[in-house]
Design an enzyme around this catalytic site. Structure first.
Site, PDB file in Angstrom:
ATOM      1  N   GLY A 284     -49.148  -0.712  52.938  1.00 42.69           N
ATOM      2  CA  GLY A 284     -48.324  -1.856  52.558  1.00 42.69           C
ATOM      3  C   GLY A 284     -47.442  -2.326  53.696  1.00 42.69           C
TER       4      GLY A 284
ATOM      5  N   GLY B   6     -51.856   1.440  50.525  1.00 43.24           N
ATOM      6  CA  GLY B   6     -52.227   0.220  49.829  1.00 43.24           C
ATOM      7  C   GLY B   6     -53.652  -0.214  50.097  1.00 43.24           C
TER       8      GLY B   6
ATOM      9  N   GLU C 227     -48.111   9.128  52.050  1.00 44.42           N
ATOM     10  CA  GLU C 227     -46.779   8.701  51.602  1.00 44.42           C
ATOM     11  C   GLU C 227     -45.719   9.785  51.714  1.00 44.42           C
ATOM     12  OE1 GLU C 227     -49.681   5.858  50.031  1.00 44.42           O
ATOM     13  OE2 GLU C 227     -49.587   8.044  50.068  1.00 44.42           O
TER      14      GLU C 227
ATOM     15  N   ASP D  32     -49.125   6.120  45.424  1.00 44.39           N
ATOM     16  CA  ASP D  32     -49.084   5.163  44.316  1.00 44.39           C
ATOM     17  C   ASP D  32     -50.372   4.346  44.289  1.00 44.39           C
ATOM     18  OD1 ASP D  32     -48.386   3.772  46.675  1.00 44.39           O
ATOM     19  OD2 ASP D  32     -47.156   2.334  45.574  1.00 44.39           O
TER      20      ASP D  32
END
Length: 395
Positions: free
Chosen positions: A71, A130, A153, A161
């Site tokens: 991301g 992402g 992460e 996520d």
């Protein structure tokens, strides 16, 4: 070439059908996924889904280095800093940008998971965070000899996520938990083994594959087109005659299961961090995995484990709703901003995690990651799973 962050075009196919092609176009940032890119992709995918002339979608990226390295953390970091300095710093819903970003990203990921038509994702180069969120839900996922996938992460104080709670839990044995705790990268062979990809093809064969897709006589029935695409991809793989050896994750399958089989997280982390030094001396991949866990956020390790435990029997829609709350708690807390600062902004590689160890993490510290922020009928992702059913097809 346009400087738009995502490029869209169509390719003509046989009998009047077309292929929709979406290209992530931020090569300088390794195609890091911004909110604008998410919005553009979601809108175009919806349009193509409603267009009967579009037989399938190709999702690819500009450049040779990365499909998508994660991301867009720079903008998120700036907004987190603003939130932390505001009078709303104790409010999990106080960071409107974070809520908007994560909601839209998860909604796009779910859209891909449940897309009616085939989506071919060409996951060449770096695919992280992402990027895996985009790739994981595609009906047909291709990796190449240069593909490197990871959910790193823990190094930035977040958690795996974008549906990571879903797909990590569905990997063989305890591999998903190990990858969440260590952020270890995997190659194309391991990506297929853990079901993040469907097959491997040489990157140089991409042009030939696209030509075959254009020559195919597609149907107006999505189900038939899923089968046609699967047939073409498997035939392309047979023609490539690739000999793929087991990657490090598969080679260490039994060892990882043994390390991660304990009932409590402290023991699991102790098992990994106390691996035999002679084994580590001979294995760079394991060395990096252990080092990443030792340097990573203790809260991230706890949260990744807690989410996988809670998400074992949840639907994909329920998992995205759970992850949204956890992501907002990370944005409101200390470690996420601190991890981005240390890794990306200041680049000193010296994050100061709070708390600094798993033992110092109090039970009440974890409550906010699973707080009830909305009534069920008010959750921003309440509509996921209401109309659509999971339609993901195996290639």
């Amino acid at each position: 070439m346009s400087d738009a962050p995502v490029l869209f075009h169509t390719l003509p196919a046989a009998n009047g059908m077309q292929l929709g092609v979406a290209t992530l176009n931020s090569e300088k940032t390794l195609n890091a996924l911004s909110k604008e890119m998410v919005q553009l992709l979601g809108k175009q995918l919806q349009a193509w889904n409603e267009d009967d002339s579009i037989a399938m979608v190709v999702l690819q990226a500009a450049g040779e280095k990365a499909f998508c390295a994660g991301g867009d953390l720079q903008n998120l970091y700036a907004r987190m800093r603003e939130h932390h300095a505001s009078d709303k710093k104790d409010d999990l819903l106080g960071n409107a940008y974070a809520l908007d970003f994560f909601e839209q990203e998860y909604r796009l990921d779910y859209q891909i998971h449940t897309y009616r038509k085939p989506i071919l994702c060409w996951g060449h180069g770096i695919v992280m965070g992402g990027g895996i969120g985009l790739m994981a839900g595609a009906s047909h996922r291709v990796v190449t000899e240069k593909s490197r996938l990871a959910m790193p992460e823990i190094a930035i104080g977040l958690f795996p996520d974008v549906g990571g709670t879903w797909f990590l839990n569905r990997m063989p044995g305890k591999l998903g938990l190990f990858l969440a705790l260590t952020g270890a990268n995997i190659n194309a062979s391991d990506a297929v083994f853990v079901k993040l990809a469907d097959l491997q093809l040489p990157h140089e064969s991409k042009a030939e594959l696209l030509a075959r897709l254009q020559a195919c006589e597609w149907s107006t029935q999505a189900e038939n087109n899923h089968l046609r695409l699967s047939h073409i991809l498997h035939e392309q793989q047979r023609n490539a005659n690739l000999v793929s050896s087991a990657g490090p994750l598969r080679q260490h399958f039994d060892l990882i299961n043994q390390l991660c089989s304990a009932a409590d997280l402290s023991t699991i982390i102790g098992n990994i961090c106390q691996l035999d030094v002679n084994l580590l001396n001979d294995d760079v991949w394991l060395q990096k995995a252990v080092s990443s866990l030792q340097k990573g956020s203790p809260t991230s390790a706890w949260l990744a484990h807690a989410l996988q435990e809670r998400g074992k029997h949840l639907s994909l829609a329920e998992i995205f709703r759970m992850e949204l709350v956890a992501a907002l708690a990370c944005a409101q807390g200390h470690d996420f901003a601190e991890g981005i600062r240390a890794l990306i902004v200041d680049k000193d590689q010296k994050p100061q995690w709070l708390p600094g160890s798993l033992d110092a993490l109090q039970p009440k510290d974890g409550e906010r990651y699973f707080a009830r922020l909305w009534a069920a009928e008010q959750h921003p992702l309440r509509d996921l799973g209401v109309i659509e059913n999971i339609q993901k097809r195996a290639a």
